[in-house]
Design a protein around this motif. Structure first.
Motif, PDB file in Angstrom:
ATOM      1  N   GLY A 421       0.815  -1.213   0.000  1.00 36.54           N
ATOM      2  CA  GLY A 421       0.000   0.000   0.000  1.00 36.54           C
ATOM      3  C   GLY A 421       0.846   1.259   0.000  1.00 36.54           C
ATOM      4  O   GLY A 421       0.550   2.219  -0.726  1.00 36.54           O
ATOM      5  N   MET A 422       1.927   1.275   0.784  1.00 34.18           N
ATOM      6  CA  MET A 422       2.813   2.440   0.782  1.00 34.18           C
ATOM      7  C   MET A 422       3.481   2.628  -0.576  1.00 34.18           C
ATOM      8  O   MET A 422       3.626   3.761  -1.065  1.00 34.18           O
ATOM      9  CB  MET A 422       3.867   2.288   1.884  1.00 34.18           C
ATOM     10  CG  MET A 422       3.350   2.527   3.281  1.00 34.18           C
ATOM     11  SD  MET A 422       4.663   2.612   4.532  1.00 34.18           S
ATOM     12  CE  MET A 422       4.984   0.859   4.782  1.00 34.18           C
ATOM     13  N   GLY A 423       3.876   1.524  -1.190  1.00 31.91           N
ATOM     14  CA  GLY A 423       4.505   1.625  -2.506  1.00 31.91           C
ATOM     15  C   GLY A 423       3.558   2.141  -3.569  1.00 31.91           C
ATOM     16  O   GLY A 423       3.935   2.981  -4.399  1.00 31.91           O
ATOM     17  N   ARG A 424       2.316   1.668  -3.549  1.00 35.23           N
ATOM     18  CA  ARG A 424       1.345   2.132  -4.547  1.00 35.23           C
ATOM     19  C   ARG A 424       1.004   3.608  -4.338  1.00 35.23           C
ATOM     20  O   ARG A 424       0.839   4.354  -5.306  1.00 35.23           O
ATOM     21  CB  ARG A 424       0.081   1.284  -4.482  1.00 35.23           C
ATOM     22  CG  ARG A 424       0.279  -0.180  -4.784  1.00 35.23           C
ATOM     23  CD  ARG A 424       1.007  -0.417  -6.095  1.00 35.23           C
ATOM     24  NE  ARG A 424       0.293   0.115  -7.235  1.00 35.23           N
ATOM     25  CZ  ARG A 424       0.721   0.089  -8.483  1.00 35.23           C
ATOM     26  NH1 ARG A 424       1.927  -0.440  -8.732  1.00 35.23           N
ATOM     27  NH2 ARG A 424       0.008   0.574  -9.468  1.00 35.23           N
ATOM     28  N   TYR A 425       0.902   4.030  -3.094  1.00 33.13           N
ATOM     29  CA  TYR A 425       0.640   5.452  -2.860  1.00 33.13           C
ATOM     30  C   TYR A 425       1.806   6.299  -3.352  1.00 33.13           C
ATOM     31  O   TYR A 425       1.611   7.382  -3.905  1.00 33.13           O
ATOM     32  CB  TYR A 425       0.408   5.710  -1.373  1.00 33.13           C
ATOM     33  CG  TYR A 425       0.276   7.185  -1.062  1.00 33.13           C
ATOM     34  CD1 TYR A 425      -0.900   7.864  -1.339  1.00 33.13           C
ATOM     35  CD2 TYR A 425       1.345   7.901  -0.542  1.00 33.13           C
ATOM     36  CE1 TYR A 425      -1.010   9.227  -1.090  1.00 33.13           C
ATOM     37  CE2 TYR A 425       1.247   9.257  -0.282  1.00 33.13           C
ATOM     38  CZ  TYR A 425       0.063   9.910  -0.556  1.00 33.13           C
ATOM     39  OH  TYR A 425      -0.049  11.260  -0.314  1.00 33.13           O
ATOM     40  N   SER A 426       3.020   5.810  -3.162  1.00 38.88           N
ATOM     41  CA  SER A 426       4.189   6.539  -3.655  1.00 38.88           C
ATOM     42  C   SER A 426       4.116   6.723  -5.167  1.00 38.88           C
ATOM     43  O   SER A 426       4.362   7.823  -5.690  1.00 38.88           O
ATOM     44  CB  SER A 426       5.469   5.805  -3.268  1.00 38.88           C
ATOM     45  OG  SER A 426       6.595   6.359  -3.907  1.00 38.88           O
ATOM     46  N   LEU A 427       3.768   5.657  -5.896  1.00 33.43           N
ATOM     47  CA  LEU A 427       3.664   5.760  -7.355  1.00 33.43           C
ATOM     48  C   LEU A 427       2.546   6.719  -7.753  1.00 33.43           C
ATOM     49  O   LEU A 427       2.698   7.511  -8.704  1.00 33.43           O
ATOM     50  CB  LEU A 427       3.417   4.376  -7.945  1.00 33.43           C
ATOM     51  CG  LEU A 427       4.554   3.360  -7.771  1.00 33.43           C
ATOM     52  CD1 LEU A 427       4.132   2.005  -8.319  1.00 33.43           C
ATOM     53  CD2 LEU A 427       5.811   3.852  -8.472  1.00 33.43           C
ATOM     54  N   TRP A 428       1.420   6.644  -7.045  1.00 36.60           N
ATOM     55  CA  TRP A 428       0.310   7.558  -7.356  1.00 36.60           C
ATOM     56  C   TRP A 428       0.708   9.008  -7.116  1.00 36.60           C
ATOM     57  O   TRP A 428       0.399   9.894  -7.918  1.00 36.60           O
ATOM     58  CB  TRP A 428      -0.893   7.196  -6.496  1.00 36.60           C
ATOM     59  CG  TRP A 428      -2.044   8.151  -6.651  1.00 36.60           C
ATOM     60  CD1 TRP A 428      -2.994   8.157  -7.626  1.00 36.60           C
ATOM     61  CD2 TRP A 428      -2.352   9.265  -5.798  1.00 36.60           C
ATOM     62  NE1 TRP A 428      -3.885   9.200  -7.436  1.00 36.60           N
ATOM     63  CE2 TRP A 428      -3.510   9.892  -6.321  1.00 36.60           C
ATOM     64  CE3 TRP A 428      -1.771   9.785  -4.643  1.00 36.60           C
ATOM     65  CZ2 TRP A 428      -4.089  11.003  -5.730  1.00 36.60           C
ATOM     66  CZ3 TRP A 428      -2.334  10.904  -4.052  1.00 36.60           C
ATOM     67  CH2 TRP A 428      -3.479  11.498  -4.589  1.00 36.60           C
ATOM     68  N   LEU A 429       1.426   9.252  -6.009  1.00 34.55           N
ATOM     69  CA  LEU A 429       1.834  10.618  -5.696  1.00 34.55           C
ATOM     70  C   LEU A 429       2.861  11.124  -6.703  1.00 34.55           C
ATOM     71  O   LEU A 429       2.822  12.299  -7.093  1.00 34.55           O
ATOM     72  CB  LEU A 429       2.409  10.664  -4.280  1.00 34.55           C
ATOM     73  CG  LEU A 429       2.706  12.048  -3.707  1.00 34.55           C
ATOM     74  CD1 LEU A 429       1.430  12.877  -3.645  1.00 34.55           C
ATOM     75  CD2 LEU A 429       3.331  11.940  -2.330  1.00 34.55           C
ATOM     76  N   GLU A 430       3.752  10.262  -7.154  1.00 34.37           N
ATOM     77  CA  GLU A 430       4.723  10.675  -8.168  1.00 34.37           C
ATOM     78  C   GLU A 430       4.028  11.059  -9.463  1.00 34.37           C
ATOM     79  O   GLU A 430       4.390  12.056 -10.106  1.00 34.37           O
ATOM     80  CB  GLU A 430       5.716   9.547  -8.419  1.00 34.37           C
ATOM     81  CG  GLU A 430       6.692   9.301  -7.294  1.00 34.37           C
ATOM     82  CD  GLU A 430       7.646   8.175  -7.619  1.00 34.37           C
ATOM     83  OE1 GLU A 430       8.215   8.200  -8.731  1.00 34.37           O
ATOM     84  OE2 GLU A 430       7.799   7.262  -6.793  1.00 34.37           O
ATOM     85  N   ARG A 431       3.037  10.269  -9.885  1.00 35.18           N
ATOM     86  CA  ARG A 431       2.310  10.600 -11.110  1.00 35.18           C
ATOM     87  C   ARG A 431       1.524  11.899 -10.948  1.00 35.18           C
ATOM     88  O   ARG A 431       1.462  12.720 -11.869  1.00 35.18           O
ATOM     89  CB  ARG A 431       1.369   9.464 -11.490  1.00 35.18           C
ATOM     90  CG  ARG A 431       2.075   8.223 -11.985  1.00 35.18           C
ATOM     91  CD  ARG A 431       1.094   7.270 -12.644  1.00 35.18           C
ATOM     92  NE  ARG A 431       0.095   6.798 -11.688  1.00 35.18           N
ATOM     93  CZ  ARG A 431       0.199   5.691 -10.976  1.00 35.18           C
ATOM     94  NH1 ARG A 431       1.280   4.938 -11.086  1.00 35.18           N
ATOM     95  NH2 ARG A 431      -0.748   5.348 -10.138  1.00 35.18           N
ATOM     96  N   LYS A 432       0.944  12.095  -9.772  1.00 36.82           N
ATOM     97  CA  LYS A 432       0.168  13.298  -9.554  1.00 36.82           C
ATOM     98  C   LYS A 432       1.035  14.547  -9.566  1.00 36.82           C
ATOM     99  O   LYS A 432       0.663  15.580 -10.145  1.00 36.82           O
ATOM    100  CB  LYS A 432      -0.568  13.195  -8.212  1.00 36.82           C
ATOM    101  CG  LYS A 432      -1.417  14.420  -7.878  1.00 36.82           C
ATOM    102  CD  LYS A 432      -2.083  14.289  -6.526  1.00 36.82           C
ATOM    103  CE  LYS A 432      -2.863  15.550  -6.197  1.00 36.82           C
ATOM    104  NZ  LYS A 432      -3.482  15.477  -4.866  1.00 36.82           N
ATOM    105  N   LEU A 433       2.197  14.468  -8.945  1.00 33.41           N
ATOM    106  CA  LEU A 433       3.092  15.624  -8.871  1.00 33.41           C
ATOM    107  C   LEU A 433       4.053  15.699 -10.046  1.00 33.41           C
ATOM    108  O   LEU A 433       4.853  16.626 -10.117  1.00 33.41           O
ATOM    109  CB  LEU A 433       3.902  15.565  -7.573  1.00 33.41           C
ATOM    110  CG  LEU A 433       3.064  15.602  -6.266  1.00 33.41           C
ATOM    111  CD1 LEU A 433       3.985  15.494  -5.061  1.00 33.41           C
ATOM    112  CD2 LEU A 433       2.222  16.867  -6.193  1.00 33.41           C
ATOM    113  N   GLN A 434       4.001  14.678 -10.949  1.00 33.69           N
ATOM    114  CA  GLN A 434       4.844  14.641 -12.129  1.00 33.69           C
ATOM    115  C   GLN A 434       6.321  14.790 -11.766  1.00 33.69           C
ATOM    116  O   GLN A 434       7.036  15.653 -12.262  1.00 33.69           O
ATOM    117  CB  GLN A 434       4.440  15.738 -13.118  1.00 33.69           C
ATOM    118  CG  GLN A 434       3.048  15.579 -13.647  1.00 33.69           C
ATOM    119  CD  GLN A 434       2.653  16.641 -14.645  1.00 33.69           C
ATOM    120  OE1 GLN A 434       3.435  17.555 -14.919  1.00 33.69           O
ATOM    121  NE2 GLN A 434       1.466  16.546 -15.193  1.00 33.69           N
ATOM    122  N   THR A 435       6.731  13.934 -10.817  1.00 33.82           N
ATOM    123  CA  THR A 435       8.122  13.943 -10.390  1.00 33.82           C
ATOM    124  C   THR A 435       9.027  13.489 -11.513  1.00 33.82           C
ATOM    125  O   THR A 435       8.756  12.523 -12.196  1.00 33.82           O
ATOM    126  CB  THR A 435       8.308  13.024  -9.182  1.00 33.82           C
ATOM    127  OG1 THR A 435       7.406  13.453  -8.167  1.00 33.82           O
ATOM    128  CG2 THR A 435       9.718  13.078  -8.662  1.00 33.82           C
TER     129      THR A 435
END
Length: 438
Positions: A421-435
């Motif tokens: 769950g932590m890993g998936r949230y990290s990927l979602w946050l990266e896509r949202k913030l366009q890291t």
């Protein structure tokens, strides 16, 4: 001319040709298989070998899991049921150990009549995460997130309500001191006062004040000592506390390591290098054994609190280096732009530098959090009964002596759910913030 033109232009189509489906080899699943699994003779061989390996593993694991036994009171009874249903020495799991001991694996020795309290604490934690992790929540909900640690402490440990409230008063004193002194003596003096005054209040005034209020108005919940905590609840508490506390401390250490002030820089460097250079298990033994030698005689320093402090320090040293990498990745022009806007150090960091550095550091920060959460199983070596410790205790009983894989599969599944769950949230946050750069 017309005859010549008629001879050179033999045919002119007046309508478009109808669309036709592409060849089977160039569309759909056949195309995907040909391009990804059978693009060459080597890939074809590797694909076939991999399919056989997957089949071999699943053909042995799935029957063991699916046809497991759930209704038994001991390993001997479980084996008797297995022999009756599937034949002697058949390979099936004995899930009955989970049905019999799942409360211990989840809650340790926490009183069963109070199971609702840790369950409610988890609900409070998940609700409090909403305003922090997702932008769709109302901004006013952040106040509930700020109050949730004190509410969860009251639910888990119980006792009088005045203890958490007095601790909150200490934070209020720090905020008021900073606002008053920062305007008069500057941000540095205000910042020091916001740290020193709450600590003095908690050391000398919080205890007597909470005791006096508890004697006047004894309101609270039944106290549960830390010795009763165990199982996955113990790992969850240590992991969440370490994650929550280590992130701000790690950011401060990263800023301190890049500071031009000599003392702050050297103290930050020494803290990071010493903490990071020693294994976590050594710090846990330090918290368990050596720390009492430096405390006054008769001091009762809760072991779980000592573990949380050491885990927090350990994770903060790694997060400091991750954040420092994000700070170093920013172009020098970002710092110069903040100076050109006339922003002081605090505002430039809060509004310009740190938001960009933290976006870059998201993968490393989450990776540190996942490692920290999994490392909570090391507390078994200092006598705390986390899921691993409780599995050893369960296997040592006469009823379940000899059980092995079933307990570890269950424990691994619990940790996988949280870490995934932590890993998936990290990927979602990266896509949202366009890291990163596209």
């Amino acid at each position: 001319m017309s005859d010549t033109h008629a001879q050179t232009v033999r045919f002119v189509r007046q309508e478009m040709m109808p669309e036709r489906a592409p060849p089977i080899r160039e569309a759909g699943a056949v195309k995907w298989l040909r391009e990804n699994l059978f693009s060459s003779w080597l890939n074809a061989i590797l694909t076939l070998v991999s399919l056989y390996a997957v089949y071999y593993i699943l053909s042995h694991v799935l029957p063991w899991m699916v046809f497991g036994i759930w209704d038994a009171n001991s390993l001997t009874e479980c084996r008797a049921v297995r022999d009756e249903l599937y034949g002697e020495n058949a390979s099936v799991a004995c899930w009955a150990v989970l049905a019999d001991r799942w409360q211990q694996l989840m809650f340790g020795f926490y009183p069963s009549e109070f199971y609702w309290r840790p369950v409610l604490a988890v609900v409070v934690f998940l609700v409090a995460l909403g305003p922090i992790l997702f932008s769709g929540f109302p901004r006013q909900a952040i106040w509930f997130s700020a109050a949730s640690p004190f509410l969860m402490y009251l639910l888990l440990w119980g006792g009088t309500i005045w203890g958490p409230l007095v601790v909150i008063v200490g934070f209020v004193i720090g905020v008021v001191a900073f606002q008053l002194l920062a305007k008069v003596a500057g941000n540095i003096v205000g910042g020091l006062a916001s740290i020193i005054l709450p600590i003095l209040f908690w050391l000398f005034a919080a205890g007597p004040l909470a005791s006096a209020l508890a004697a006047a108005l004894p309101i609270g919940l039944t106290f549960v000592p830390s010795d009763d905590f165990g199982g996955f609840m113990l790992s969850f508490i240590i992991g969440i506390a370490g994650i929550t506390l280590s992130l701000p401390l790690g950011i401060l250490l990263a800023l301190g390591r890049q500071s031009d002030l000599f003392i702050i820089n050297k103290v930050s460097v020494a803290f990071i290098e010493i903490i990071r250079g020693v294994p976590l298990i050594v710090w846990l033994f330090t918290a368990s054994l050596l720390l009492n030698y430096f405390l006054p005689p008769g001091t009762n320093f809760d072991l779980m609190l000592r573990v949380i402090i050491m885990v927090t320090f350990f994770a903060s040293a790694y997060i400091a280096e991750v954040v420092r990498g994000g700070l170093a990745a920013l172009p020098r022009g970002q710092y110069e732009a903040a100076d050109a806007l006339g922003l002081d150090y605090a505002k430039s960091m809060r509004l310009i530098i740190l938001p960009q550095a933290l976006k870059i550091s998201i993968p490393g920060i989450v990776n540190t959090f996942i490692g920290l959460f999994k490392d909570t199983t090391l507390v078994v070596f200092i006598g705390l009964l986390d899921p691993i410790g409780l599995s050893n205790a369960i296997r040592a009983t006469t009823d379940w002596n000899g059980i092995y894989w079933e307990l570890f599969v269950f424990i691994g599944l619990l940790f996988f759910i949280c870490c995934f769950g932590m890993g998936r949230y990290s990927l979602w946050l990266e896509r949202k913030l366009q890291t990163g750069h596209r």
